[in-house]
Motif scaffolding. Structure first.
Motif, PDB file in Angstrom:
ATOM      1  N   SER A  21       0.834  -1.205   0.000  1.00 49.32           N
ATOM      2  CA  SER A  21       0.000   0.000   0.000  1.00 49.32           C
ATOM      3  C   SER A  21       0.866   1.252   0.000  1.00 49.32           C
ATOM      4  O   SER A  21       0.559   2.232  -0.699  1.00 49.32           O
ATOM      5  N   ASP A  22       1.944   1.221   0.782  1.00 52.43           N
ATOM      6  CA  ASP A  22       2.833   2.379   0.878  1.00 52.43           C
ATOM      7  C   ASP A  22       3.476   2.695  -0.472  1.00 52.43           C
ATOM      8  O   ASP A  22       3.506   3.846  -0.918  1.00 52.43           O
ATOM      9  N   VAL A  23       3.979   1.654  -1.148  1.00 49.33           N
ATOM     10  CA  VAL A  23       4.619   1.856  -2.452  1.00 49.33           C
ATOM     11  C   VAL A  23       3.603   2.368  -3.477  1.00 49.33           C
ATOM     12  O   VAL A  23       3.854   3.345  -4.190  1.00 49.33           O
ATOM     13  N   LEU A  24       2.439   1.724  -3.547  1.00 52.41           N
ATOM     14  CA  LEU A  24       1.446   2.107  -4.550  1.00 52.41           C
ATOM     15  C   LEU A  24       0.885   3.494  -4.283  1.00 52.41           C
ATOM     16  O   LEU A  24       0.595   4.252  -5.218  1.00 52.41           O
ATOM     17  N   ASN A  25       0.741   3.850  -3.012  1.00 59.77           N
ATOM     18  CA  ASN A  25       0.260   5.183  -2.674  1.00 59.77           C
ATOM     19  C   ASN A  25       1.267   6.247  -3.107  1.00 59.77           C
ATOM     20  O   ASN A  25       0.896   7.320  -3.604  1.00 59.77           O
ATOM     21  N   THR A  26       2.556   5.948  -2.957  1.00 57.10           N
ATOM     22  CA  THR A  26       3.601   6.905  -3.314  1.00 57.10           C
ATOM     23  C   THR A  26       3.803   6.967  -4.823  1.00 57.10           C
ATOM     24  O   THR A  26       4.123   8.024  -5.378  1.00 57.10           O
ATOM     25  N   ILE A  27       3.628   5.839  -5.509  1.00 58.02           N
ATOM     26  CA  ILE A  27       3.731   5.813  -6.966  1.00 58.02           C
ATOM     27  C   ILE A  27       2.639   6.663  -7.609  1.00 58.02           C
ATOM     28  O   ILE A  27       2.816   7.236  -8.672  1.00 58.02           O
ATOM     29  N   ARG A  28       1.493   6.768  -6.926  1.00 58.69           N
ATOM     30  CA  ARG A  28       0.319   7.501  -7.423  1.00 58.69           C
ATOM     31  C   ARG A  28      -0.234   6.835  -8.694  1.00 58.69           C
ATOM     32  O   ARG A  28      -0.084   7.325  -9.816  1.00 58.69           O
ATOM     33  N   LEU A  29      -0.868   5.729  -8.460  1.00 53.82           N
ATOM     34  CA  LEU A  29      -1.440   4.914  -9.529  1.00 53.82           C
ATOM     35  C   LEU A  29      -2.767   5.489 -10.011  1.00 53.82           C
ATOM     36  O   LEU A  29      -3.615   5.896  -9.216  1.00 53.82           O
ATOM     37  N   ARG A  30      -2.929   5.546 -11.334  1.00 55.26           N
ATOM     38  CA  ARG A  30      -4.228   5.811 -11.961  1.00 55.26           C
ATOM     39  C   ARG A  30      -4.523   4.669 -12.914  1.00 55.26           C
ATOM     40  O   ARG A  30      -3.611   4.001 -13.394  1.00 55.26           O
ATOM     41  N   SER A  31      -5.771   4.453 -13.199  1.00 53.25           N
ATOM     42  CA  SER A  31      -6.103   3.325 -14.061  1.00 53.25           C
ATOM     43  C   SER A  31      -7.371   3.606 -14.846  1.00 53.25           C
ATOM     44  O   SER A  31      -8.165   4.473 -14.491  1.00 53.25           O
ATOM     45  N   LYS A  32      -7.529   2.860 -15.934  1.00 50.65           N
ATOM     46  CA  LYS A  32      -8.747   2.996 -16.728  1.00 50.65           C
ATOM     47  C   LYS A  32      -8.951   1.759 -17.593  1.00 50.65           C
ATOM     48  O   LYS A  32      -7.997   1.085 -17.977  1.00 50.65           O
ATOM     49  N   GLU A  87       8.699  -4.206   6.016  1.00 48.81           N
ATOM     50  CA  GLU A  87       7.649  -3.560   6.807  1.00 48.81           C
ATOM     51  C   GLU A  87       8.244  -2.588   7.815  1.00 48.81           C
ATOM     52  O   GLU A  87       7.746  -1.470   7.987  1.00 48.81           O
ATOM     53  N   LEU A  88       9.303  -3.005   8.490  1.00 46.66           N
ATOM     54  CA  LEU A  88       9.942  -2.144   9.479  1.00 46.66           C
ATOM     55  C   LEU A  88      10.475  -0.868   8.840  1.00 46.66           C
ATOM     56  O   LEU A  88      10.300   0.234   9.371  1.00 46.66           O
ATOM     57  N   ILE A  89      11.125  -1.010   7.684  1.00 47.80           N
ATOM     58  CA  ILE A  89      11.682   0.152   6.983  1.00 47.80           C
ATOM     59  C   ILE A  89      10.576   1.115   6.573  1.00 47.80           C
ATOM     60  O   ILE A  89      10.707   2.332   6.719  1.00 47.80           O
ATOM     61  N   HIS A  90       9.469   0.580   6.088  1.00 46.28           N
ATOM     62  CA  HIS A  90       8.374   1.430   5.625  1.00 46.28           C
ATOM     63  C   HIS A  90       7.584   2.026   6.784  1.00 46.28           C
ATOM     64  O   HIS A  90       7.049   3.133   6.659  1.00 46.28           O
ATOM     65  N   GLU A  91       7.498   1.297   7.899  1.00 46.07           N
ATOM     66  CA  GLU A  91       6.790   1.830   9.055  1.00 46.07           C
ATOM     67  C   GLU A  91       7.536   3.004   9.679  1.00 46.07           C
ATOM     68  O   GLU A  91       6.923   3.960  10.166  1.00 46.07           O
ATOM     69  N   GLN A  92       8.877   2.953   9.640  1.00 45.58           N
ATOM     70  CA  GLN A  92       9.696   3.993  10.265  1.00 45.58           C
ATOM     71  C   GLN A  92      10.839   4.416   9.342  1.00 45.58           C
ATOM     72  O   GLN A  92      12.002   4.110   9.599  1.00 45.58           O
ATOM     73  N   PRO A  93      10.535   5.143   8.274  1.00 46.66           N
ATOM     74  CA  PRO A  93      11.614   5.566   7.373  1.00 46.66           C
ATOM     75  C   PRO A  93      12.575   6.566   8.013  1.00 46.66           C
ATOM     76  O   PRO A  93      13.690   6.754   7.526  1.00 46.66           O
ATOM     77  N   ASP A  94      12.149   7.194   9.124  1.00 50.02           N
ATOM     78  CA  ASP A  94      13.005   8.168   9.802  1.00 50.02           C
ATOM     79  C   ASP A  94      13.891   7.528  10.864  1.00 50.02           C
ATOM     80  O   ASP A  94      14.718   8.219  11.487  1.00 50.02           O
ATOM     81  N   HIS A  95      13.771   6.223  11.074  1.00 50.79           N
ATOM     82  CA  HIS A  95      14.572   5.547  12.101  1.00 50.79           C
ATOM     83  C   HIS A  95      15.998   5.318  11.578  1.00 50.79           C
ATOM     84  O   HIS A  95      16.180   4.993  10.404  1.00 50.79           O
ATOM     85  N   PRO A  96      17.016   5.468  12.436  1.00 50.44           N
ATOM     86  CA  PRO A  96      18.409   5.254  11.996  1.00 50.44           C
ATOM     87  C   PRO A  96      18.744   3.761  11.903  1.00 50.44           C
ATOM     88  O   PRO A  96      19.506   3.215  12.707  1.00 50.44           O
TER      89      PRO A  96
END
Length: 319
Positions: free
Chosen positions: A5-16, A216-225
């Motif tokens: 969901s995170d990747v697809l939301n950021t890609i900004r998918l449109r369809s038809k 999942e961990l990376i996407h949940e907390q992209p600001d974590h070191p």
């Protein structure tokens, strides 16, 4: 938010949905490259052959779904020897200008019916994430019938595409978005039992329980070191084993993926325009705007401010 969901939301998918096609043998047409699009076909009746350069020819039958992830040029025809014409020669004379556009073509023989559509990726920075996906995803039907989830989705799409009810157009579009997610889900499940044939990439990594959890961990907390050692510990693997497996499946080392995702996420925030560059830097784990700007330019090819301006002007930054 889960990784897909995170990747697809950021890609900004449109369809038809583009065409409902009815083709009678002999028939054949060539489709030119569709940059920035993924093209799909659902065979609802009959059979045909799909030819994509650099990929094995596919024989498709009723119930089959196929998606050309990168919009590669291709040929569809009822028989390997049937003559072909460019698609653009057919559409002006064969389209009916109503809600469900219909394409009719062929010599009057046996019928093949298909639903054709496309998925469009509006974020120009999405290319690194899309490029690791396979060029062709084929989901066979079940004994000549559509698999149940695909059949249900297509029936809803057909009903909304031809509907005169308020909101029908956006309903059809959202259902097509859902179709894309279902296709990737099915592909992930298929790859869970296939550790050698698929090209390395984030989607392949999701099919692995341990590496998928690291994503999942990376996407949940992209600001974590994040460090390799901490990610490995979180998924109960040794540092070396985790690093080797992550690189094998994802096609890059763990921290390279962390950086790539941070910059991709940052690019999306910059295009949205609400946050300052300092705020974007903090959102993806950088305390210093200078260090963020240096990392962003190295990954994306331009400075953050330039990327934001080019996005506002409709230019594919870094392309």
């Amino acid at each position: 938010m889960d990784v897909l969901s995170d990747v697809l939301n950021t890609i900004r998918l449109r369809s038809k949905v583009q065409f409902c096609t009815e083709l009678t043998a002999p028939w054949g047409f060539r489709v030119p490259p569709q940059n920035g699009h993924a093209i799909f076909y659902v065979v609802t009746r009959g059979s045909c052959y799909l030819e994509v350069e650099g990929y094995k020819d596919l024989s498709l039958v009723g119930g089959d779904f196929v998606m050309l992830m990168h919009g590669d040029a291709h040929i569809l025809r009822d028989h390997p020897d049937s003559p072909i014409v460019p698609l653009e020669h057919l559409t002006p004379q064969c389209l009916k200008h109503d809600a469900c556009r219909a394409l009719h073509h062929g010599g009057g023989g046996s019928l093949t019916a298909m639903v054709t559509g496309s998925f469009i990726f509006d974020n120009p920075a999405a290319k690194p994430f899309l490029s690791t996906l396979p060029p062709v995803i084929h989901i066979p039907g079940e004994r000549g019938q559509l698999v149940p989830w695909l059949d249900t989705t297509l029936k809803w799409m057909a009903a909304e595409t031809t509907s005169k009810n308020p909101g029908a157009q956006i309903m059809a579009s959202r259902l097509t978005d859902m179709l894309f997610i279902q296709i990737l889900r099915a592909h992930i499940v298929e790859q869970a039992g296939n550790d050698c044939k698929e090209k390395a990439g984030w989607l392949r990594g999701l099919a692995d329980a341990s590496i998928g959890r690291a994503f999942e961990l990376i996407h949940e907390q992209p600001d974590h070191p994040w460090t390799v050692a901490e990610l490995a510990s979180q998924v109960n693997m040794s540092r070396t084993a985790f690093s080797v497996r992550f690189t094998h499946l994802a096609g890059m080392p763990p921290l390279s993926y962390v950086t790539k995702w941070r910059m991709f996420k940052a690019g999306d925030l910059l295009h949205q325009g609400a946050a300052t560059i300092s705020e974007v830097a903090a959102a993806v784990g950088y305390e210093s705007e200078a260090s963020f700007s240096k990392a962003f330019k190295r990954e994306m090819g331009v400075a953050p401010g330039t990327y934001r301006k080019e996005g506002q002007n409709g230019v594919a930054a870094g392309a």
